[in-house]
Scaffold this motif. Structure first.
Motif, PDB file in Angstrom:
ATOM      1  N   TYR A   1     -10.165   8.158  13.103  1.00 14.35           N
ATOM      2  CA  TYR A   1      -9.146   8.212  12.052  1.00 14.35           C
ATOM      3  C   TYR A   1      -8.656   9.629  11.770  1.00 14.35           C
ATOM      4  N   ILE A   2      -9.243  10.641  12.388  1.00 16.88           N
ATOM      5  CA  ILE A   2      -8.820  12.025  12.159  1.00 16.88           C
ATOM      6  C   ILE A   2      -7.394  12.205  12.669  1.00 16.88           C
ATOM      7  N   GLY A   3      -6.533  12.766  11.805  1.00 15.53           N
ATOM      8  CA  GLY A   3      -5.132  12.965  12.140  1.00 15.53           C
ATOM      9  C   GLY A   3      -4.240  11.799  11.773  1.00 15.53           C
ATOM     10  N   LYS A   4      -4.828  10.721  11.240  1.00 10.02           N
ATOM     11  CA  LYS A   4      -4.046   9.542  10.879  1.00 10.02           C
ATOM     12  C   LYS A   4      -3.814   9.493   9.372  1.00 10.02           C
ATOM     13  N   ASN A   5      -2.766   8.794   8.980  1.00 10.49           N
ATOM     14  CA  ASN A   5      -2.439   8.639   7.568  1.00 10.49           C
ATOM     15  C   ASN A   5      -3.346   7.608   6.908  1.00 10.49           C
ATOM     16  N   VAL A   6      -3.613   7.819   5.626  1.00 13.24           N
ATOM     17  CA  VAL A   6      -4.404   6.872   4.845  1.00 13.24           C
ATOM     18  C   VAL A   6      -3.572   6.393   3.663  1.00 13.24           C
ATOM     19  N   PHE A   7      -3.923   5.220   3.174  1.00 13.84           N
ATOM     20  CA  PHE A   7      -3.176   4.562   2.115  1.00 13.84           C
ATOM     21  C   PHE A   7      -4.123   4.211   0.979  1.00 13.84           C
ATOM     22  N   ALA A   8      -3.602   4.176  -0.242  1.00 14.75           N
ATOM     23  CA  ALA A   8      -4.407   3.814  -1.403  1.00 14.75           C
ATOM     24  C   ALA A   8      -4.562   2.303  -1.441  1.00 14.75           C
TER      25      ALA A   8
ATOM     26  N   LEU B   1      -9.663   4.386   0.111  1.00 15.82           N
ATOM     27  CA  LEU B   1      -8.558   4.659   1.022  1.00 15.82           C
ATOM     28  C   LEU B   1      -8.665   3.765   2.252  1.00 15.82           C
ATOM     29  N   CYS B   2      -7.515   3.266   2.729  1.00 19.54           N
ATOM     30  CA  CYS B   2      -7.460   2.341   3.855  1.00 19.54           C
ATOM     31  C   CYS B   2      -6.552   2.890   4.940  1.00 19.54           C
ATOM     32  N   ASP B   3      -6.653   2.304   6.147  1.00 17.81           N
ATOM     33  CA  ASP B   3      -5.708   2.644   7.205  1.00 17.81           C
ATOM     34  C   ASP B   3      -4.509   1.710   7.096  1.00 17.81           C
ATOM     35  N   GLU B   4      -3.591   1.774   8.074  1.00 16.59           N
ATOM     36  CA  GLU B   4      -2.374   0.966   8.006  1.00 16.59           C
ATOM     37  C   GLU B   4      -2.638  -0.530   8.118  1.00 16.59           C
ATOM     38  N   LYS B   5      -3.796  -0.917   8.658  1.00 17.67           N
ATOM     39  CA  LYS B   5      -4.138  -2.339   8.789  1.00 17.67           C
ATOM     40  C   LYS B   5      -4.859  -2.885   7.563  1.00 17.67           C
ATOM     41  N   GLY B   6      -5.252  -1.985   6.649  1.00 20.65           N
ATOM     42  CA  GLY B   6      -5.970  -2.414   5.449  1.00 20.65           C
ATOM     43  C   GLY B   6      -7.470  -2.260   5.550  1.00 20.65           C
ATOM     44  N   THR B   7      -7.965  -1.676   6.636  1.00 23.39           N
ATOM     45  CA  THR B   7      -9.400  -1.442   6.797  1.00 23.39           C
ATOM     46  C   THR B   7      -9.837  -0.303   5.893  1.00 23.39           C
ATOM     47  N   ARG B   8     -10.898  -0.524   5.135  1.00 29.39           N
ATOM     48  CA  ARG B   8     -11.402   0.507   4.236  1.00 29.39           C
ATOM     49  C   ARG B   8     -11.997   1.643   5.055  1.00 29.39           C
ATOM     50  N   VAL B   9     -11.503   2.860   4.821  1.00 30.75           N
ATOM     51  CA  VAL B   9     -11.896   4.012   5.623  1.00 30.75           C
ATOM     52  C   VAL B   9     -12.787   4.971   4.849  1.00 30.75           C
ATOM     53  N   ALA B  10     -12.430   5.293   3.592  1.00 31.49           N
ATOM     54  CA  ALA B  10     -13.171   6.301   2.835  1.00 31.49           C
ATOM     55  C   ALA B  10     -13.036   6.068   1.336  1.00 31.49           C
TER      56      ALA B  10
ATOM     57  N   MET C   1       0.844  -1.191   0.000  1.00 32.54           N
ATOM     58  CA  MET C   1       0.000   0.000   0.000  1.00 32.54           C
ATOM     59  C   MET C   1       0.878   1.238   0.000  1.00 32.54           C
ATOM     60  N   GLN C   2       0.387   2.269  -0.658  1.00 32.88           N
ATOM     61  CA  GLN C   2       1.130   3.516  -0.763  1.00 32.88           C
ATOM     62  C   GLN C   2       0.431   4.596   0.052  1.00 32.88           C
ATOM     63  N   GLU C   3       1.183   5.300   0.891  1.00 29.15           N
ATOM     64  CA  GLU C   3       0.609   6.386   1.685  1.00 29.15           C
ATOM     65  C   GLU C   3       0.235   7.537   0.756  1.00 29.15           C
ATOM     66  N   VAL C   4      -0.996   8.045   0.905  1.00 24.50           N
ATOM     67  CA  VAL C   4      -1.466   9.103   0.014  1.00 24.50           C
ATOM     68  C   VAL C   4      -1.812  10.400   0.729  1.00 24.50           C
ATOM     69  N   GLY C   5      -1.934  10.384   2.048  1.00 25.46           N
ATOM     70  CA  GLY C   5      -2.258  11.617   2.742  1.00 25.46           C
ATOM     71  C   GLY C   5      -2.697  11.393   4.182  1.00 25.46           C
ATOM     72  N   GLU C   6      -3.287  12.470   4.747  1.00 24.25           N
ATOM     73  CA  GLU C   6      -3.709  12.459   6.149  1.00 24.25           C
ATOM     74  C   GLU C   6      -5.124  13.007   6.253  1.00 24.25           C
ATOM     75  N   ILE C   7      -5.954  12.366   7.057  1.00 26.51           N
ATOM     76  CA  ILE C   7      -7.314  12.850   7.281  1.00 26.51           C
ATOM     77  C   ILE C   7      -7.246  14.077   8.180  1.00 26.51           C
ATOM     78  N   MET C   8      -7.745  15.203   7.680  1.00 25.04           N
ATOM     79  CA  MET C   8      -7.656  16.462   8.418  1.00 25.04           C
ATOM     80  C   MET C   8      -8.840  16.657   9.368  1.00 25.04           C
ATOM     81  N   HIS C   9     -10.067  16.601   8.826  1.00 24.14           N
ATOM     82  CA  HIS C   9     -11.236  16.782   9.690  1.00 24.14           C
ATOM     83  C   HIS C   9     -12.501  16.263   9.026  1.00 24.14           C
TER      84      HIS C   9
END
Length: 89
Positions: A65-72, A30-39, A1-9
């Protein structure tokens, strides 16, 4: 997975605003570091040099998840070609 950004608010409309570090396409999952689909990305907004994405949450507890990195996600509906079924007579 590739990091694509951070959830701001979380916006008033219920969407999450993500500050992007790499280019994305609309419809990207977009997923979190564990692979859970977030958005799921709905639209890209802001300056071209550092764009933001407006995304629909895919989880009920999006506030954690606010303030955390998300991955494609590797497997995304935006990247998959559509499959059409032939109509059988």
């Amino acid at each position: 997975m590739q990091e694509v950004g951070e959830i701001m608010h979380l916006a008033g409309s219920g969407r999450v605003i993500i500050q992007l570090s790499t280019e994305l396409v609309e419809g990207q999952i977009l997923c979190d570091e564990k692979g859970t689909r977030v958005a799921k990305v709905n639209e890209l907004i802001g300056p071209v040099s550092r764009p933001f994405a407006s995304a629909t949450p895919l989880t009920n507890n999006i506030k954690k998840y606010i303030g955390k990195n998300v991955f494609a996600s590797q497997e995304s509906p935006a990247n998959k070609p559509k499959k059409f079924r032939r109509r059988k007579n």
